[in-house]
Write a protein that holds these residues in place. Structure first.
Motif, PDB file in Angstrom:
ATOM      1  N   GLY A 183      44.328  57.913  35.607  1.00  0.00           N
ATOM      2  CA  GLY A 183      44.606  56.825  36.393  1.00  0.00           C
ATOM      3  C   GLY A 183      43.764  57.198  37.859  1.00  0.00           C
ATOM      4  O   GLY A 183      43.422  58.338  38.138  1.00  0.00           O
ATOM      5  N   GLY A 184      43.353  56.309  38.555  1.00  0.00           N
ATOM      6  CA  GLY A 184      42.412  56.466  39.878  1.00  0.00           C
ATOM      7  C   GLY A 184      43.562  56.819  40.834  1.00  0.00           C
ATOM      8  O   GLY A 184      44.773  56.888  40.693  1.00  0.00           O
ATOM      9  N   ASP A 185      43.137  56.834  42.201  1.00  0.00           N
ATOM     10  CA  ASP A 185      44.271  56.865  43.208  1.00  0.00           C
ATOM     11  C   ASP A 185      44.867  55.722  43.551  1.00  0.00           C
ATOM     12  O   ASP A 185      44.258  54.472  43.420  1.00  0.00           O
ATOM     13  CB  ASP A 185      43.183  57.151  44.590  1.00  0.00           C
ATOM     14  CG  ASP A 185      42.360  58.601  44.676  1.00  0.00           C
ATOM     15  OD1 ASP A 185      43.087  59.429  44.001  1.00  0.00           O
ATOM     16  OD2 ASP A 185      41.382  58.645  45.010  1.00  0.00           O
ATOM     17  N   PRO A 186      46.372  55.621  43.630  1.00  0.00           N
ATOM     18  CA  PRO A 186      46.835  54.540  43.881  1.00  0.00           C
ATOM     19  C   PRO A 186      46.720  54.062  45.323  1.00  0.00           C
ATOM     20  O   PRO A 186      46.703  54.629  46.297  1.00  0.00           O
ATOM     21  CB  PRO A 186      48.561  55.114  43.445  1.00  0.00           C
ATOM     22  CG  PRO A 186      48.408  56.298  44.018  1.00  0.00           C
ATOM     23  CD  PRO A 186      47.089  56.886  43.693  1.00  0.00           C
ATOM     24  N   ALA A 187      47.467  52.503  45.229  1.00  0.00           N
ATOM     25  CA  ALA A 187      47.469  52.195  46.573  1.00  0.00           C
ATOM     26  C   ALA A 187      48.857  51.472  46.552  1.00  0.00           C
ATOM     27  O   ALA A 187      49.479  51.178  45.649  1.00  0.00           O
ATOM     28  CB  ALA A 187      46.491  50.969  46.930  1.00  0.00           C
ATOM     29  N   PHE A 188      49.488  51.181  47.976  1.00  0.00           N
ATOM     30  CA  PHE A 188      50.904  51.078  47.966  1.00  0.00           C
ATOM     31  C   PHE A 188      50.910  49.827  48.874  1.00  0.00           C
ATOM     32  O   PHE A 188      50.230  49.657  49.890  1.00  0.00           O
ATOM     33  CB  PHE A 188      51.782  52.139  48.413  1.00  0.00           C
ATOM     34  CG  PHE A 188      51.910  53.274  47.714  1.00  0.00           C
ATOM     35  CD1 PHE A 188      52.649  53.314  46.548  1.00  0.00           C
ATOM     36  CD2 PHE A 188      50.906  54.406  48.049  1.00  0.00           C
ATOM     37  CE1 PHE A 188      52.708  54.317  45.651  1.00  0.00           C
ATOM     38  CE2 PHE A 188      50.966  55.484  47.114  1.00  0.00           C
ATOM     39  CZ  PHE A 188      51.888  55.555  45.868  1.00  0.00           C
TER      40      PHE A 188
ATOM     41  N   ASP B 294      55.436  44.484  54.920  1.00  0.00           N
ATOM     42  CA  ASP B 294      54.548  43.530  55.753  1.00  0.00           C
ATOM     43  C   ASP B 294      53.435  42.970  54.834  1.00  0.00           C
ATOM     44  O   ASP B 294      52.675  42.024  55.473  1.00  0.00           O
ATOM     45  CB  ASP B 294      54.387  43.846  57.031  1.00  0.00           C
ATOM     46  CG  ASP B 294      53.387  45.110  56.917  1.00  0.00           C
ATOM     47  OD1 ASP B 294      53.157  45.724  55.971  1.00  0.00           O
ATOM     48  OD2 ASP B 294      52.996  45.594  58.003  1.00  0.00           O
ATOM     49  N   GLY B 295      53.060  43.560  53.701  1.00  0.00           N
ATOM     50  CA  GLY B 295      52.063  43.037  52.835  1.00  0.00           C
ATOM     51  C   GLY B 295      50.507  43.777  53.171  1.00  0.00           C
ATOM     52  O   GLY B 295      49.719  43.546  52.667  1.00  0.00           O
ATOM     53  N   THR B 296      50.770  44.855  53.902  1.00  0.00           N
ATOM     54  CA  THR B 296      49.672  45.734  54.337  1.00  0.00           C
ATOM     55  C   THR B 296      49.281  46.763  53.029  1.00  0.00           C
ATOM     56  O   THR B 296      50.381  47.036  52.527  1.00  0.00           O
ATOM     57  CB  THR B 296      49.830  46.662  55.533  1.00  0.00           C
ATOM     58  OG1 THR B 296      50.950  47.399  55.367  1.00  0.00           O
ATOM     59  CG2 THR B 296      49.780  45.639  56.700  1.00  0.00           C
TER      60      THR B 296
END
Length: 184
Positions: free
Chosen positions: A103-108, A112-114
């Motif tokens: 997998g690639g780099d994750p995002a979280f 607050d939706g950012t």
């Protein structure tokens, strides 16, 4: 004619309690001997039965110990297989065989939706090594293999260069079931 001596004191009192005559002592001895023989015989038979039951239990114990040992050996072999399949390199190799990529780099997402981090897609440079079951059963050149036909039957028609349209009989055949992967 001999005469019995006269008893005096305590001996005289005890002699009065016992019945006179010597013949009765002999008759009372036979049932006692018979009782002792029966008790000894019963005891010996009881010991024989007890010894047989203990030896049978010993044989059963030996059989159960052997079965426990074989089951323990089988458990250890299965645990070694599990350890081999769950090793990181084995998991990585099996994932590559199934066509998985890292997998690639994750995002979280924050509350607050950012978005935290910069997501990236997984690399898609390779095709999976898993082949369909039809490909595994077909010959490598694409040439059908000759199978002996029974006497009196006609050989199957030769394949044509143009693809044929599927018929109702061909579409109603069930698709082959996938083969299970080892270790599952």
């Amino acid at each position: 004619m001999s005469r019995k001596p006269e008893l005096k004191g305590r001996a005289a009192r005890l002699a009065r309690l016992l019945p006179p005559g010597g013949g009765r002592g002999q008759a009372a001895r036979a049932p006692f001997v018979l009782l002792v023989v029966v008790l000894l015989g019963g005891g010996l038979i009881g010991l024989l039965v007890l010894n047989s039951a203990l030896s049978e239990g010993s044989f059963q114990l030996d059989d159960l110990k052997q079965e426990t040992k074989s089951l323990t050996d089988e458990e250890q072999a299965l645990q070694r297989d599990i350890d081999a399949y769950s090793a990181p390199r084995a998991l990585q190799r099996r994932a590559r065989e199934l066509g998985m990529v890292p997998g690639g780099d994750p995002a979280f997402l924050g509350p607050d939706g950012t978005v935290k981090g910069s997501p990236s897609a997984a690399p898609t440079g390779t095709t999976p090594l898993v082949l369909a079951p039809e490909v595994l059963t077909a010959p490598p050149d694409g040439v059908p293999t000759a199978t002996p036909s029974p006497v009196g039957t006609q050989p199957p028609p030769a394949p044509s260069a143009t693809p044929a349209t599927p018929t109702a009989a061909a579409t109603s055949t069930p698709s082959p079931t996938p083969t299970p992967t080892p270790g599952r």
